[in-house]
Scaffold this active site. Structure first.
Site, PDB file in Angstrom:
ATOM      1  N   HIS A  56       0.838  -1.206   0.000  1.00 15.09           N
ATOM      2  CA  HIS A  56       0.000   0.000   0.000  1.00 15.09           C
ATOM      3  C   HIS A  56       0.871   1.254   0.000  1.00 15.09           C
ATOM      4  O   HIS A  56       1.236   1.771   1.059  1.00 15.09           O
ATOM      5  CB  HIS A  56      -0.905  -0.042   1.247  1.00 15.09           C
ATOM      6  CG  HIS A  56      -1.984   0.986   1.271  1.00 15.09           C
ATOM      7  ND1 HIS A  56      -3.199   0.763   1.866  1.00 15.09           N
ATOM      8  CD2 HIS A  56      -2.037   2.250   0.784  1.00 15.09           C
ATOM      9  CE1 HIS A  56      -3.960   1.842   1.741  1.00 15.09           C
ATOM     10  NE2 HIS A  56      -3.271   2.760   1.101  1.00 15.09           N
ATOM     11  N   ARG A  60       1.807   8.904  -6.267  1.00 16.44           N
ATOM     12  CA  ARG A  60       1.312  10.215  -6.749  1.00 16.44           C
ATOM     13  C   ARG A  60       1.562  10.520  -8.222  1.00 16.44           C
ATOM     14  O   ARG A  60       1.160  11.581  -8.692  1.00 16.44           O
ATOM     15  CB  ARG A  60       1.901  11.363  -5.908  1.00 16.44           C
ATOM     16  CG  ARG A  60       1.595  11.266  -4.420  1.00 16.44           C
ATOM     17  CD  ARG A  60       0.125  11.382  -4.107  1.00 16.44           C
ATOM     18  NE  ARG A  60      -0.101  11.491  -2.677  1.00 16.44           N
ATOM     19  CZ  ARG A  60      -1.080  10.847  -2.045  1.00 16.44           C
ATOM     20  NH1 ARG A  60      -1.917  10.058  -2.701  1.00 16.44           N
ATOM     21  NH2 ARG A  60      -1.235  10.984  -0.751  1.00 16.44           N
ATOM     22  N   ASN A  90      -5.110   5.878  -6.763  1.00 20.03           N
ATOM     23  CA  ASN A  90      -5.750   7.199  -6.686  1.00 20.03           C
ATOM     24  C   ASN A  90      -4.838   8.321  -7.176  1.00 20.03           C
ATOM     25  O   ASN A  90      -4.589   9.305  -6.491  1.00 20.03           O
ATOM     26  CB  ASN A  90      -6.279   7.499  -5.270  1.00 20.03           C
ATOM     27  CG  ASN A  90      -5.190   7.592  -4.218  1.00 20.03           C
ATOM     28  OD1 ASN A  90      -4.089   7.075  -4.406  1.00 20.03           O
ATOM     29  ND2 ASN A  90      -5.481   8.253  -3.109  1.00 20.03           N
ATOM     30  N   ASP A 150      -8.779   2.720  -2.976  1.00 21.13           N
ATOM     31  CA  ASP A 150      -8.273   3.308  -1.730  1.00 21.13           C
ATOM     32  C   ASP A 150      -8.294   4.841  -1.749  1.00 21.13           C
ATOM     33  O   ASP A 150      -7.947   5.470  -2.736  1.00 21.13           O
ATOM     34  CB  ASP A 150      -6.864   2.843  -1.414  1.00 21.13           C
ATOM     35  CG  ASP A 150      -6.398   3.452  -0.107  1.00 21.13           C
ATOM     36  OD1 ASP A 150      -6.996   3.150   0.926  1.00 21.13           O
ATOM     37  OD2 ASP A 150      -5.469   4.283  -0.133  1.00 21.13           O
ATOM     38  N   HIS A 230      -5.430  -0.881   5.806  1.00 20.37           N
ATOM     39  CA  HIS A 230      -5.252  -0.123   7.060  1.00 20.37           C
ATOM     40  C   HIS A 230      -6.345  -0.324   8.124  1.00 20.37           C
ATOM     41  O   HIS A 230      -7.073   0.613   8.451  1.00 20.37           O
ATOM     42  CB  HIS A 230      -5.066   1.363   6.787  1.00 20.37           C
ATOM     43  CG  HIS A 230      -5.950   1.957   5.713  1.00 20.37           C
ATOM     44  ND1 HIS A 230      -7.304   1.813   5.696  1.00 20.37           N
ATOM     45  CD2 HIS A 230      -5.630   2.699   4.621  1.00 20.37           C
ATOM     46  CE1 HIS A 230      -7.795   2.451   4.650  1.00 20.37           C
ATOM     47  NE2 HIS A 230      -6.804   2.984   3.982  1.00 20.37           N
ATOM     48  N   ASN A 276      -6.387   8.996   7.286  1.00 17.86           N
ATOM     49  CA  ASN A 276      -7.630   8.268   7.093  1.00 17.86           C
ATOM     50  C   ASN A 276      -7.326   6.781   6.879  1.00 17.86           C
ATOM     51  O   ASN A 276      -6.641   6.459   5.928  1.00 17.86           O
ATOM     52  CB  ASN A 276      -8.369   8.829   5.872  1.00 17.86           C
ATOM     53  CG  ASN A 276      -9.752   8.243   5.749  1.00 17.86           C
ATOM     54  OD1 ASN A 276     -10.253   7.617   6.666  1.00 17.86           O
ATOM     55  ND2 ASN A 276     -10.358   8.416   4.592  1.00 17.86           N
ATOM     56  N   ASP A 303       0.876   2.583   3.777  1.00 16.62           N
ATOM     57  CA  ASP A 303      -0.039   3.679   3.371  1.00 16.62           C
ATOM     58  C   ASP A 303       0.762   4.975   3.246  1.00 16.62           C
ATOM     59  O   ASP A 303       0.283   6.059   3.607  1.00 16.62           O
ATOM     60  CB  ASP A 303      -1.213   3.842   4.342  1.00 16.62           C
ATOM     61  CG  ASP A 303      -2.329   4.698   3.747  1.00 16.62           C
ATOM     62  OD1 ASP A 303      -2.226   5.086   2.557  1.00 16.62           O
ATOM     63  OD2 ASP A 303      -3.299   4.999   4.472  1.00 16.62           O
ATOM     64  N   HIS A 307       2.251  14.301   0.782  1.00 21.00           N
ATOM     65  CA  HIS A 307       1.425  15.452   0.427  1.00 21.00           C
ATOM     66  C   HIS A 307       2.298  16.692   0.353  1.00 21.00           C
ATOM     67  O   HIS A 307       3.208  16.873   1.165  1.00 21.00           O
ATOM     68  CB  HIS A 307       0.327  15.679   1.464  1.00 21.00           C
ATOM     69  CG  HIS A 307      -0.796  14.694   1.379  1.00 21.00           C
ATOM     70  ND1 HIS A 307      -1.600  14.562   0.268  1.00 21.00           N
ATOM     71  CD2 HIS A 307      -1.242  13.758   2.260  1.00 21.00           C
ATOM     72  CE1 HIS A 307      -2.499  13.607   0.469  1.00 21.00           C
ATOM     73  NE2 HIS A 307      -2.302  13.092   1.671  1.00 21.00           N
TER      74      HIS A 307
HETATM   75  O1  DOR Z   1      -4.722   8.988   4.888  1.00 23.04           O
HETATM   76  C1  DOR Z   1      -4.942   8.569   3.762  1.00 23.04           C
HETATM   77  N1  DOR Z   1      -4.307   9.084   2.691  1.00 23.04           N
HETATM   78  N2  DOR Z   1      -5.817   7.595   3.606  1.00 23.04           N
HETATM   79  C2  DOR Z   1      -6.225   7.191   2.396  1.00 23.04           C
HETATM   80  O2  DOR Z   1      -7.048   6.321   2.321  1.00 23.04           O
HETATM   81  C3  DOR Z   1      -5.697   7.834   1.175  1.00 23.04           C
HETATM   82  C4  DOR Z   1      -4.403   8.453   1.429  1.00 23.04           C
HETATM   83  C5  DOR Z   1      -3.961   9.407   0.361  1.00 23.04           C
HETATM   84  O3  DOR Z   1      -4.116   9.096  -0.834  1.00 23.04           O
HETATM   85  O4  DOR Z   1      -3.435  10.457   0.702  1.00 23.04           O
HETATM   86 ZN    ZN Z   2      -7.133   4.111   2.457  1.00 23.46          ZN
END
Ligand code: DOR
Ligand code: ZN
Length: 425
Positions: A56, A60, A90, A150, A230, A276, A303, A307
């Site tokens: 996971h 990006r 995603n 996800d 997660h 999340n 995960d 960002h």
């Molecule tokens: O905290 C999270 N960030 N949970 C997710 O499910 C997606 C992820 C993200 O893509 O930043």
């Molecule tokens: Zn997730």
């Protein structure tokens, strides 16, 4: 191809030996090996593990190359001891077609630091309305086997059922982000005493548990493989324990942050702790640790969610959820499980490789095994400096913390990707 002679290294905690790596495989093990022309790596005090596998990872690319690229994320992974990562869908555009998953796969090959295995979206655009082209992604050069929306939950039970049925044809697996969206509207943190005190909208544990309960029943009904992303609550562990006892083909992951941090962190209002699913209570953390040790939770997955600064260093309510993970996961797991190397190898390499169908990964360093491995210095302690991370982003919750263990070297198919704790390229 360079040959490497790793001397005096402990394989998974055993009595030290030498390891000769040649032509992409572990060619020989034993005390006092000689190999003219090989590069010698002093393994004294180090532990050799099968290369870690992350089920996971958010890389990006395409779309948010300012936060991470396949290359920078791959470098972070190699430095964290990984030899394979599964890249979440995603992105922008979403990895919901053969074209996008092939692009990510190709970028991974070009970076050449870890094997990048793309995950395909379950639904078109992650919108939860129509199934994506699962078969085309499975048949593509990327050979997708894991499908996940996800970031979003596949909330429609009919769609979830159809996805589970569909992937059976190629032994695929659906990885669910378990979050009943009607129960988490506007949620900012774990629903509990602290959210009440802070006046922040809560994300109740039952929103996760209800979806897991539903989906293990669906997976049981159609006889398909389900993976839960997660897992974060004690109640989820109970649901999984029951499902596994009945023989449901379900696996589950826990992140390092859910094994270490609690919702207490939200009192700082520092969005680095916004994630999340949210950080939960100390009782949840304790249940997750036990579940991981017992195998009710099968694996640790990062995960890793890089960002950009503007998406993270802002008011809590506006900040994106997620935190970095690749460069600190082994340290946190070592801290949580202790130096139980066989268990760490099981939870961070062998089992994730098996779930993902990555047959070249998850093999203990032994003669004939593909040389995908990592060397850890368990005695080292390091202070996490966000600016020193290889990730393009800085959103680590472990800034300035002292963590145990350091990755000294990583080998991918016999080539060093990390030596002396530094990326080779
Ligand atoms: O905290 C999270 N960030 N949970 C997710 O499910 C997606 C992820 C993200 O893509 O930043
Ligand atoms: Zn997730």
């Amino acid at each position: 191809m360079t040959a490497y002679l790793i001397t005096n290294v402990s394989v998974l905690g055993a009595t030290p030996t030498d390891l000769l790596i040649r032509e992409g495989v572990v060619a020989e093990t034993g005390v006092g090996l000689t190999a003219p022309g090989a590069v010698t790596v002093d393994g004294t005090g180090l532990v050799a593990l099968p290369g870690l596998v992350d089920l996971h990872t958010h890389l990006r690319e395409p779309g948010r190359e300012d936060a991470e690229t396949v290359e920078t994320g791959s470098r972070a992974a190699a430095l964290g001891g990984y030899t394979a990562v599964c890249a979440m869908a995603n992105t922008s555009p979403v990895a919901d077609t053969a074209g996008v998953v092939e692009q990510v796969w190709r970028l991974g090959r070009e970076a050449g630091l870890v094997d990048v295995q793309p995950i395909g979206a379950v639904t078109v655009g992650l919108a939860g309305e129509r199934l994506a082209e699962l078969g085309a992604m499975a048949d593509s050069a990327a050979r997708v086997r894991i499908f996940s929306d996800d970031g979003h939950c596949v909330a429609d039970p009919r769609l979830m059922r159809r996805a589970l049925e569909y992937v059976k044809a190629f032994d695929g697996i659906v990885a669910q982000h378990a979050e009943e969206p009607r129960l988490t509207e506007g949620a900012q943190m774990h629903e509990g005493e602290i959210s009440t005190r802070l006046g922040l909208t809560g994300w109740p544990a039952v929103a996760e548990e209800a979806i897991i309960a539903r989906d293990v029943l669906l997976a049981e009904h159609v006889g398909s493989r389900l993976h839960i992303c997660h897992v974060s609550t004690a109640g989820s562990v109970d649901v999984l324990r029951q499902a596994k006892a009945r023989g449901v083909q379900v696996t589950a992951e826990v992140t390092p942050h859910h094994l270490l941090l609690t919702d207490e962190k939200a009192v700082t209002y520092d969005p680095v702790y916004k994630v999340n699913p949210p950080l939960r209570t100390a009782a949840d953390v304790a249940a997750l640790r036990t579940a991981l040790a017992e195998g009710v939770v099968d694996i640790v997955a990062t995960d890793h969610a890089p960002h950009a600064v503007e998406d993270k260093e802002c008011e809590w309510a506006y900040a994106r959820p997620g935190m970095l993970g690749l460069e600190t996961a082994l340290s946190i797991t070592l801290d949580v499980l202790g130096p139980r190397w066989d268990l760490i190898a099981e939870r961070m390499s062998r089992t994730p490789a098996r779930i993902a169908g990555l047959t070249e990964h998850g093999h203990d360093p032994a003669p004939g095994a593909p040389a995908n491995l990592t060397l850890v210095d368990p005695a080292a302690r390091r202070v996490i400096e966000p600016t020193e991370l290889a990730s393009r982003s800085r959103n680590t919750p472990y800034a300035r913390m002292t963590l145990p263990g350091r990755i000294v070297a990583t080998f991918l198919r016999g080539e060093a990707t990390v030596l002396d704790g530094k990326a080779v390229k």
